[in-house]
Design an enzyme around this catalytic site. Structure first.
Site, short mmCIF file in Angstrom:
data_model
loop_
_atom_site.label_atom_id
_atom_site.label_comp_id
_atom_site.label_asym_id
_atom_site.label_seq_id
_atom_site.Cartn_x
_atom_site.Cartn_y
_atom_site.Cartn_z
N GLU A 124 9.39 7.33 -17.47
CA GLU A 124 8.02 7.78 -17.75
C GLU A 124 7.53 7.30 -19.12
O GLU A 124 6.39 6.88 -19.27
CB GLU A 124 7.96 9.31 -17.66
CG GLU A 124 8.13 9.79 -16.23
CD GLU A 124 8.34 11.30 -16.13
OE1 GLU A 124 7.74 11.90 -15.25
OE2 GLU A 124 9.11 11.86 -16.93
N LYS A 160 15.64 21.27 -12.86
CA LYS A 160 15.00 19.96 -13.07
C LYS A 160 15.92 18.94 -13.76
O LYS A 160 16.74 19.27 -14.59
CB LYS A 160 13.74 20.12 -13.93
CG LYS A 160 12.60 20.84 -13.25
CD LYS A 160 12.04 20.11 -12.03
CE LYS A 160 11.32 18.83 -12.40
NZ LYS A 160 10.11 19.09 -13.20
N HIS A 198 0.83 -1.23 0.00
CA HIS A 198 0.00 0.00 0.00
C HIS A 198 0.86 1.26 0.00
O HIS A 198 0.43 2.30 0.49
CB HIS A 198 -0.95 0.03 1.20
CG HIS A 198 -1.68 -1.25 1.44
ND1 HIS A 198 -2.88 -1.56 0.84
CD2 HIS A 198 -1.35 -2.34 2.19
CE1 HIS A 198 -3.27 -2.77 1.24
NE2 HIS A 198 -2.36 -3.27 2.04
N SER A 208 14.53 20.65 -17.98
CA SER A 208 13.30 21.39 -18.23
C SER A 208 13.64 22.67 -18.98
O SER A 208 14.65 23.31 -18.70
CB SER A 208 12.63 21.72 -16.90
OG SER A 208 11.76 22.84 -17.05
#
Ligand code: ARG
Length: 472
Positions: free
Chosen positions: A310, A303, A176, A297
């Site tokens: 992803e 970043k 969880h 970025s």
């Protein structure tokens, strides 16, 4: 890669340069050539990547035709030489597809005509594009299975090397997404080697069903010619031949099965990708990916984004859609071949490319990563503390309750389990012993763990041995 004509022509019988034209291939009963709109809608170039397989299949077909006397030796030699020259063109990237080629099969036959003349018209004896495309796909899938298996092996070996390099580092294992039990970080990493080894097995298992030649099934019903499908299969180095000619040209379950093997492997990669994204956050801080394998970025100078992970997740999502498409593609089709089936290739190749690309990129990402996972909080030892009581004969439910009460008392005082003293334990249950205090250290939990296959250091060594064996 072979390239194609830049300028689309009108698709009539004059539509190409001296080879077998559309009209010559199936135009006998047609009074006018195909309309531009028909061509645009029905021609799909994705089968061009079957060029090598198409040539392999045609060479075997020529040899079979010659063995049964439908081609004399000279004709067979000329056809084989012509096909050989096309294979060279394919390899060197000089093979040119024409706009008037309806598919890869027509392109090869057209080119063969250009190279060897009229005898090329004998290649299609006892064959249809239906058994031809079925064979090409099977040959492609057999090839790409071995490539995916090799990639999965490499990925697994990289993960095993990382698992070895992190030594006895202990991390929280989660359920969880809550810290649950202390585990060796290596154990966590090896869980993905375990999934990869099953992904490999899936490709190996389906090889048995792929390795069946449909050549000789013809359009759907075989032939009045004395074709020898067993010989064709043997010439192709395949395990066997089809049993039923209608099934041979209509079946795509092996395509779906291959697609599933890819998609399941992608889904496993996608789960790892999610962890990579999570671990790379400032909040987790478990991993630093190399600059070369992350992106920046355009707006925020600080970043460093885990795009490989992803996009692995994103490609898995789209691949699941294509797999669903392959199932839907089959479900409404009457026997046997229907042109709908042409759509299997774009979906299949997209899935195959997604897995090939994700495996390559994720393997590189992991190989180059610097892992520095955080230690667990002390609560992850709660179950071990309860098991200390169980070893003294306390029913597990009572032991669970005792540790729960201990935690509740500590948390009320704003303390963690790590601060528990022998007196704290005794105050909850007399059956705790002073030495149980050491159990509140996560590394101690891992040291005491002894169940087979569990998250212990000994188990990690055993798994490395077993997995290396299996993946050798
Ligand atoms: N391009 C076709 C496909 O991929 C090849 C088979 C064509 N057969 C036919 N009867 N039109 O499915």
């Amino acid at each position: 890669m072979a390239d194609s004509d830049e300028n689309p022509e009108r698709h009539d019988s004059a539509g190409n340069e001296g080879g077998v034209s559309v009209a010559q291939m199936w135009g006998g009963r047609f009074e006018e050539g195909p309309a531009e709109v028909l061509w645009r809608f029905t021609v799909d170039h994705s089968d061009r990547r079957l060029l090598d397989d198409d040539l392999t299949g045609s060479v075997a077909h020529v040899k079979m035709l010659s063995a049964i006397g439908l081609l004399d030796q000279d004709e067979a030699d000329v056809l084989e030489q012509g096909l050989g020259s096309i294979a060279v063109e394919a390899r060197e990237g000089t093979f040119r597809f024409h706009d008037a080629d309806e598919d890869v099969h027509s392109a090869v036959e057209r080119r063969l005509g250009e190279l060897v003349g009229d005898v090329a018209g004998k290649l299609h004896t006892g064959r249809s594009r239906n058994d031809q495309v079925a064979l090409d796909l099977r040959l492609y899938l057999l090839r790409s299975s071995s490539e995916r298996i090799a990639q999965l092996r490499e990925f697994a070996h990289v993960l095993m090397a990382v698992a070895e390099s992190v030594g006895e580092k202990v991390v929280p294992g989660y359920t969880h997404l809550q810290q649950a039990q202390a585990v060796p970080f290596a154990h966590h990493l090896l869980s993905y080697v375990s999934t990869a080894s099953r992904d490999i097995e899936r490709f190996e298992d389906l090889g048995r069903r792929l390795d069946v030649s449909p050549l000789g099934a013809g359009a759907l019903g075989g032939s009045s010619l004395p074709l020898d499908p067993d010989r064709s299969a043997h010439l192709l180095g395949m395990e066997g031949r089809f049993v039923n000619s209608m099934d041979a040209v209509a079946a795509r379950d092996h395509v779906a099965e291959y697609a599933f093997a890819c998609v399941q492997a992608l889904v496993h990669l996608s789960r790892l990708a999610t962890e990579c994204v999570l671990w790379a956050t400032t909040e987790f801080g478990w991993v630093t990916f190399s600059d070369a394998l992350t992106t920046g970025s355009s707006a925020m100078p600080h970043k460093k984004n885990p795009d490989i992970a992803e996009l692995t997740r994103g490609r898995a999502a789209i691949a699941i859609g294509h797999l669903t498409g392959l199932m839907a593609l089959q479900k409404g089709l009457p026997m046997t071949y229907n042109r709908d089936l042409q759509e299997d290739k774009a979906a299949l190749f997209a899935i195959d490319d997604a897995l090939a690309g994700a495996l390559e990129a994720m393997t590189a990402l992991i190989a180059d990563a610097d892992f520095h996972p955080a230690a667990p909080e002390s609560s992850v030892t709660a179950l071990d503390l309860a098991e200390a009581l169980v070893e003294r004969g306390v029913p597990f439910r009572e032991a669970h309750h005792a540790v729960g009460s201990l935690l509740s008392a500590l948390f009320t005082d704003g303390r963690t389990l790590a601060t528990a003293t022998a007196a704290d334990l005794a105050a909850i249950d007399q059956r705790f012993e002073a030495e149980d205090v050491v159990l509140t250290a996560p590394v101690e939990s891992v040291r005491r763990r002894r169940s087979t296959g569990g998250a212990s250091f000994a188990s990690v060594h055993e798994q490395l041995r077993m997995l290396r064996d299996r993946l050798a």
